[in-house]
Design a protein around this motif. Sequence first.
Motif, mmCIF file in Angstrom:
data_model
loop_
_atom_site.group_PDB
_atom_site.id
_atom_site.type_symbol
_atom_site.label_atom_id
_atom_site.label_comp_id
_atom_site.label_asym_id
_atom_site.label_seq_id
_atom_site.Cartn_x
_atom_site.Cartn_y
_atom_site.Cartn_z
ATOM 1 N N MET A 1 -16.771 37.191 27.728
ATOM 2 C CA MET A 1 -16.282 35.817 27.693
ATOM 3 C C MET A 1 -15.644 35.469 26.362
ATOM 4 N N ILE A 2 -15.859 36.266 25.324
ATOM 5 C CA ILE A 2 -15.240 35.963 24.035
ATOM 6 C C ILE A 2 -13.783 36.400 24.005
ATOM 7 N N VAL A 3 -13.360 37.241 24.911
ATOM 8 C CA VAL A 3 -12.002 37.797 24.855
ATOM 9 C C VAL A 3 -10.924 36.749 25.144
ATOM 10 N N PRO A 4 -11.013 35.943 26.218
ATOM 11 C CA PRO A 4 -9.959 34.949 26.454
ATOM 12 C C PRO A 4 -9.765 33.975 25.292
ATOM 13 N N PRO A 5 -10.842 33.413 24.690
ATOM 14 C CA PRO A 5 -10.603 32.514 23.546
ATOM 15 C C PRO A 5 -9.919 33.209 22.373
ATOM 16 N N VAL A 6 -10.293 34.470 22.113
ATOM 17 C CA VAL A 6 -9.669 35.187 21.001
ATOM 18 C C VAL A 6 -8.203 35.467 21.312
ATOM 19 N N ASP A 7 -7.910 35.876 22.553
ATOM 20 C CA ASP A 7 -6.510 36.089 22.937
ATOM 21 C C ASP A 7 -5.692 34.822 22.739
ATOM 22 N N ALA A 8 -6.236 33.694 23.209
ATOM 23 C CA ALA A 8 -5.526 32.423 23.074
ATOM 24 C C ALA A 8 -5.319 32.065 21.602
ATOM 25 N N ALA A 9 -6.342 32.303 20.774
ATOM 26 C CA ALA A 9 -6.227 31.990 19.348
ATOM 27 C C ALA A 9 -5.155 32.845 18.677
ATOM 28 N N MET A 10 -5.106 34.136 19.033
ATOM 29 C CA MET A 10 -4.096 35.017 18.444
ATOM 30 C C MET A 10 -2.691 34.631 18.891
ATOM 31 N N LEU A 11 -2.559 34.187 20.128
ATOM 32 C CA LEU A 11 -1.246 33.775 20.634
ATOM 33 C C LEU A 11 -0.750 32.505 19.942
ATOM 34 N N LEU A 12 -1.685 31.645 19.544
ATOM 35 C CA LEU A 12 -1.316 30.374 18.919
ATOM 36 C C LEU A 12 -1.288 30.451 17.398
ATOM 37 N N LEU A 13 -1.799 31.537 16.825
ATOM 38 C CA LEU A 13 -1.905 31.644 15.367
ATOM 39 C C LEU A 13 -0.562 31.497 14.634
ATOM 40 N N PRO A 14 0.560 32.009 15.171
ATOM 41 C CA PRO A 14 1.850 31.844 14.474
ATOM 42 C C PRO A 14 2.249 30.396 14.242
ATOM 43 N N LEU A 15 1.620 29.448 14.931
ATOM 44 C CA LEU A 15 1.935 28.033 14.706
ATOM 45 C C LEU A 15 1.595 27.607 13.274
ATOM 46 N N LEU A 16 0.685 28.344 12.615
ATOM 47 C CA LEU A 16 0.276 27.974 11.270
ATOM 48 C C LEU A 16 1.409 28.114 10.266
ATOM 49 N N TRP A 17 2.320 29.059 10.497
ATOM 50 C CA TRP A 17 3.407 29.265 9.536
ATOM 51 C C TRP A 17 4.810 29.150 10.156
ATOM 52 N N ASN A 18 4.859 28.904 11.446
ATOM 53 C CA ASN A 18 6.170 28.852 12.092
ATOM 54 C C ASN A 18 6.218 27.650 13.035
ATOM 55 N N GLY A 19 6.334 26.478 12.470
ATOM 56 C CA GLY A 19 6.393 25.270 13.282
ATOM 57 C C GLY A 19 7.726 25.056 13.956
ATOM 58 N N ASN A 20 8.771 25.801 13.527
ATOM 59 C CA ASN A 20 10.096 25.631 14.123
ATOM 60 C C ASN A 20 10.134 26.060 15.583
ATOM 61 N N HIS A 21 9.277 27.012 15.924
ATOM 62 C CA HIS A 21 9.246 27.531 17.300
ATOM 63 C C HIS A 21 8.014 27.026 18.043
ATOM 64 N N PHE A 22 7.658 25.809 17.747
ATOM 65 C CA PHE A 22 6.434 25.227 18.296
ATOM 66 C C PHE A 22 6.381 25.329 19.824
ATOM 67 N N LYS A 23 7.410 24.836 20.505
ATOM 68 C CA LYS A 23 7.427 24.831 21.970
ATOM 69 C C LYS A 23 7.459 26.251 22.536
ATOM 70 N N ALA A 24 8.238 27.129 21.908
ATOM 71 C CA ALA A 24 8.341 28.506 22.409
ATOM 72 C C ALA A 24 7.010 29.241 22.283
ATOM 73 N N GLY B 1 11.299 38.032 16.263
ATOM 74 C CA GLY B 1 10.406 38.482 15.200
ATOM 75 C C GLY B 1 9.022 37.868 15.341
ATOM 76 N N THR B 2 8.985 36.574 15.645
ATOM 77 C CA THR B 2 7.700 35.903 15.877
ATOM 78 C C THR B 2 6.972 36.504 17.070
ATOM 79 N N LEU B 3 7.740 36.867 18.101
ATOM 80 C CA LEU B 3 7.150 37.471 19.296
ATOM 81 C C LEU B 3 6.453 38.787 18.979
ATOM 82 N N LEU B 4 7.094 39.634 18.168
ATOM 83 C CA LEU B 4 6.495 40.921 17.801
ATOM 84 C C LEU B 4 5.215 40.713 16.990
ATOM 85 N N VAL B 5 5.237 39.735 16.085
ATOM 86 C CA VAL B 5 4.038 39.436 15.300
ATOM 87 C C VAL B 5 2.908 38.949 16.212
ATOM 88 N N THR B 6 3.252 38.127 17.197
ATOM 89 C CA THR B 6 2.253 37.594 18.124
ATOM 90 C C THR B 6 1.594 38.722 18.914
#
Length: 496
Positions: A63-86, A148-153
């Motif tokens: 059960m810890i895997v889905p929250p971690v996956d979601a957190a990793m997918l959203l982590l780029p928002l911390l430094w890349n607000g320009n692609h917020f919606k994407a 580039g953001t996609l590859l990092v994600t």
Amino acid sequence: MTQQQEREADGLVLETAQVSEAPVQRNRSMSEVVEAAEVEPDVYLTSRPMLGVRSAKGWAAWMIVPPVDAAMLLLPLLWNGNHFKAILLMAAVSMALLFGAGRYRARLHLSVLDELPTLMGRLLTAGAVVATLFALINNQAEVASFLGTLLVTIALVLVGRMTTTMLILTARRRRVVAHRTIIVGGGVRAAEMATLLARYPQYGLVPVGFVDDSRDCEAGRVTSHLGRVRDLELLVPATGADVLLVADGDLAETELLDIVRSPECLDCDLLVIPRLPQFHTQVGIVDHIGSVPVMRIRNPSLEGPTWAAKRAFDVVVSALALLVLAPVMTVCAIAVRLEGGPGFLFRQDRVGRHGQVFSCLKFRSMKPATASESATQWNIGNDKRVGPVGKVLRRTSLDELPQLWSILRGDMTLVGPRPERPHFVSQFSAEVDRYDHRHRVRAGLTGLAQVSGLRGDTPISDRARFDNYYIENWSLWLDAKVILRTFSEVFFARGR
């Protein structure tokens, strides 16, 4: 409370004694079974701790895997607000694909490398969808930046998966997560499984013993004999087991099939070792314990949100269909009235869910000689009393349209096993294996058996097998496929 007291409070363990021949009846408590035995009981309960292992029933480390996956997918928002919606869209599409692919079902053999091809395929698919939409509304430079953001994600998700996999393996090895497992069967393969699970805790299963109808079992040398297969309904709640591992031994397959589908066992994960484990499948990722392949069998869930969605769909579609098809039904009623006289509707008792009898409506295609004939005679499409209008109604299934009212009332559903008359239900239940299991769900206007060509005077045993296959493998998508194939059957007017 001391550690020892916590272990003792954790649950009960079964120990073996001399095997008796006293039959174990269903719906009886373990104490009643023991008291009724004329000799030494087959199984009995003690309050000893079981290896100090806590049951993981009701939760799992996976059960810890889905929250971690979601957190990793959203982590780029911390430094890349320009692609917020994407980034948000990428996270939503990725999670939908991962959940849909069953990636969040706990595996016995945990390996990121085993998961990597499927995981990368889902993430790249999600990325392609989002990148395409992004390219339609942005310039080339913005698209390159998002790639580039996609590859990092994707890299972050892989790091998250490696971390959660290590955490889960550590929890299993330390028995923080240990699912109590009853091995079904006592042969050589069952003994091997008991040995492997005790030796390698990373599979997350702890054998509490085995059941087998034979006294002399290979598995008895390495683990406890809990009783016979018929005892499972008592043993599962008594031991707190939440996994059943079907191996080999002296097993009555028909009895086993009924027992593992009982309410007491229905919540257990059902794992099955193939009859020829040396043969490996060519498709999909096969789970395994050691080098032995293990299949995870789906227990049909006949309640819950998806079934509520199915009922809501039934109500909406049947109500709309009654309105839209009202002119067609009026024409059918007039045609039947002109051909056969008064009484264009035909009412007949049919057996629905849980054996309940309801009144099934159809447009009359012929007149039975007596009420007894209607209830007990098997009529076929070439009956001489079926007139031209009746033949058209039967070939096109238009005679079934009044059953939309039964669907709206809740007696029937759009897709399910076709209902039968009480007389034939009694007859077929006695003659056809598992025929009565069709009544676990509502009867349907159309069904998998009917769109597979099993209509009219076709073998009842074949229909029952298709109906039970439908129930065991039910999904909303399966319903959609049956409905689409039903339109094909109607439009091409394939006869019964």
